[in-house]
Write a protein that holds these residues in place. Structure first.
Motif, PDB file in Angstrom:
ATOM      1  N   MET A 146     -78.405  47.376 -84.157  1.00 18.41           N
ATOM      2  CA  MET A 146     -77.974  47.233 -84.998  1.00 18.41           C
ATOM      3  C   MET A 146     -79.012  46.250 -85.793  1.00 18.41           C
ATOM      4  N   GLN A 147     -79.801  46.916 -86.884  1.00 18.43           N
ATOM      5  CA  GLN A 147     -81.010  46.256 -87.499  1.00 18.43           C
ATOM      6  C   GLN A 147     -80.606  45.830 -88.969  1.00 18.43           C
ATOM      7  N   PHE A 148     -80.930  45.330 -89.356  1.00 20.71           N
ATOM      8  CA  PHE A 148     -81.127  44.544 -90.947  1.00 20.71           C
ATOM      9  C   PHE A 148     -82.471  43.931 -91.543  1.00 20.71           C
ATOM     10  N   VAL A 149     -82.878  45.048 -92.335  1.00 18.93           N
ATOM     11  CA  VAL A 149     -84.522  45.307 -92.951  1.00 18.93           C
ATOM     12  C   VAL A 149     -84.553  44.763 -94.680  1.00 18.93           C
ATOM     13  N   LYS A 150     -85.201  43.622 -94.545  1.00 22.03           N
ATOM     14  CA  LYS A 150     -85.824  43.377 -95.718  1.00 22.03           C
ATOM     15  C   LYS A 150     -87.089  43.815 -96.089  1.00 22.03           C
ATOM     16  N   GLU A 151     -87.046  44.398 -97.215  1.00 19.50           N
ATOM     17  CA  GLU A 151     -88.237  44.697 -97.476  1.00 19.50           C
ATOM     18  C   GLU A 151     -88.629  44.579 -99.173  1.00 19.50           C
ATOM     19  N   ARG A 152     -90.206  44.297 -99.545  1.00 14.64           N
ATOM     20  CA  ARG A 152     -90.959  43.770-100.405  1.00 14.64           C
ATOM     21  C   ARG A 152     -91.885  44.184-100.373  1.00 14.64           C
ATOM     22  N   GLN A 153     -92.258  45.406-101.163  1.00  5.99           N
ATOM     23  CA  GLN A 153     -93.888  46.344-101.259  1.00  5.99           C
ATOM     24  C   GLN A 153     -94.706  44.541-101.974  1.00  5.99           C
ATOM     25  N   ASP A 154     -93.676  44.526-103.451  1.00  3.47           N
ATOM     26  CA  ASP A 154     -94.982  43.405-104.013  1.00  3.47           C
ATOM     27  C   ASP A 154     -94.556  41.648-102.968  1.00  3.47           C
ATOM     28  N   ALA A 155     -94.371  41.653-102.354  1.00  2.00           N
ATOM     29  CA  ALA A 155     -94.353  39.518-101.619  1.00  2.00           C
ATOM     30  C   ALA A 155     -95.679  39.600-101.760  1.00  2.00           C
ATOM     31  N   PRO A 156     -95.218  37.998-102.343  1.00  2.00           N
ATOM     32  CA  PRO A 156     -96.265  37.264-102.259  1.00  2.00           C
ATOM     33  C   PRO A 156     -97.143  37.088-100.379  1.00  2.00           C
ATOM     34  N   ALA A 157     -98.249  36.311-100.617  1.00  2.00           N
ATOM     35  CA  ALA A 157     -98.690  35.696 -99.419  1.00  2.00           C
ATOM     36  C   ALA A 157     -97.982  35.099 -99.326  1.00  2.00           C
ATOM     37  N   GLY A 158     -97.295  35.561 -97.369  1.00  4.42           N
ATOM     38  CA  GLY A 158     -96.751  34.872 -96.841  1.00  4.42           C
ATOM     39  C   GLY A 158     -95.650  34.382 -97.228  1.00  4.42           C
ATOM     40  N   PHE A 159     -94.838  35.665 -97.845  1.00  9.56           N
ATOM     41  CA  PHE A 159     -93.390  35.295 -98.490  1.00  9.56           C
ATOM     42  C   PHE A 159     -92.654  35.687 -96.891  1.00  9.56           C
ATOM     43  N   PHE A 160     -93.560  36.810 -96.056  1.00  9.90           N
ATOM     44  CA  PHE A 160     -91.948  37.045 -94.842  1.00  9.90           C
ATOM     45  C   PHE A 160     -92.283  36.135 -93.876  1.00  9.90           C
TER      46      PHE A 160
END
Length: 248
Positions: free
Chosen positions: A1-15
């Motif tokens: 099973m997976q957990f996904v954190k997603e953010r289309q407006d993430a600042p550069a390098g955030f993830f």
């Protein structure tokens, strides 16, 4: 099973810096850090853990393993995680990293962990002149009372970033960098951690704490408190100023 954190407006390098931090914290014998399965500028994919209630025994194991993580060390105070050369993030706030070694922990803590957030809070009108002057005094009085080599820090080690499973504690959401190990320990007590006394006792058995560390807990809590002032304002302003008054 997976957990996904997603953010289309993430600042550069955030993830990407989060993934680099998780990899850097994967120290043999240390606290397990959840390892990224995939990362992109807009998301990070992690394995999903099955959670369990923390026990005193698990807390002691966590303390021993955290000492090992810290002892893995860093090249200098403020060093970003291996494979990363830019600034990082703590929550949604920018986390500045020096680009080259800095002379002492006190100099690093003042310039990179206190002053930028004080300046931002003041410019936004959240801090008044008296608060800014108080933190200026704190920065001016910082000293390396218990000098130590830089440790490998999680950097945002509040209780919500420690996940308890049947196999013990696991780390998530780091703001990883080279710093003073007392900073991680102070963060654990800022918002409370189950069985913290057992964690600290077990940690101290593996990597004894320097004399007077209890009196420096508030000093190390000033950075996360200032981050909360910048992000949320409100009651954190009074709390940050109250703690700073003990050192300024």
């Amino acid at each position: 099973m997976q957990f996904v954190k997603e953010r289309q407006d993430a600042p550069a390098g955030f993830f990407e810096v989060e993934a680099a931090g998780l990899r850097w914290l994967a120290v043999p014998g240390g606290v397990p850090a959840v390892q990224p399965l995939d990362v992109s500028p807009t998301r990070i994919v992690l394995p999903r853990l099955t959670l369990a209630r923390p026990t005193p025994e698990a807390a002691e194991q966590f303390g021993r393993r955290l000492a090992i993580t810290h002892a893995a060390g860093a090249e200098y105070f403020g060093q970003p995680p291996a494979g990363w050369t830019d600034d990082g993030y703590i929550g949604n706030a920018r986390l500045p990293h020096p680009r080259q070694p800095i002379e002492s922990w006190a100099a690093f803590y003042a310039k990179y962990r206190l002053e930028p957030y004080v300046r931002e809070a003041y410019d936004a009108g959240v801090f008044d002149d008296s608060a800014r002057q108080l933190f200026d005094r704190v920065c001016g009085r910082l000293a390396d009372d218990a000098p130590e080599p830089p440790s490998r820090l999680h950097g945002d080690l509040w209780s919500g970033n420690v996940l308890w499973t049947v196999d013990g504690a696991h780390l998530i959401d780091p703001a990883a960098h080279g710093g003073h190990r007392e900073t991680d320990l102070a963060m654990l007590s800022l918002f409370g951690l189950p069985h913290l006394d057992r964690v600290l006792a077990a940690y101290d058995e593996v990597l004894p704490l320097a004399d007077g560390w209890e009196g420096r807990v508030g000093l190390h809590q000033l950075h996360p408190l200032l981050v909360h002032v910048v992000l949320f304002g409100g009651s954190y302003v009074g709390r940050a100023v109250g703690v700073a008054a003990r050192y300024g």
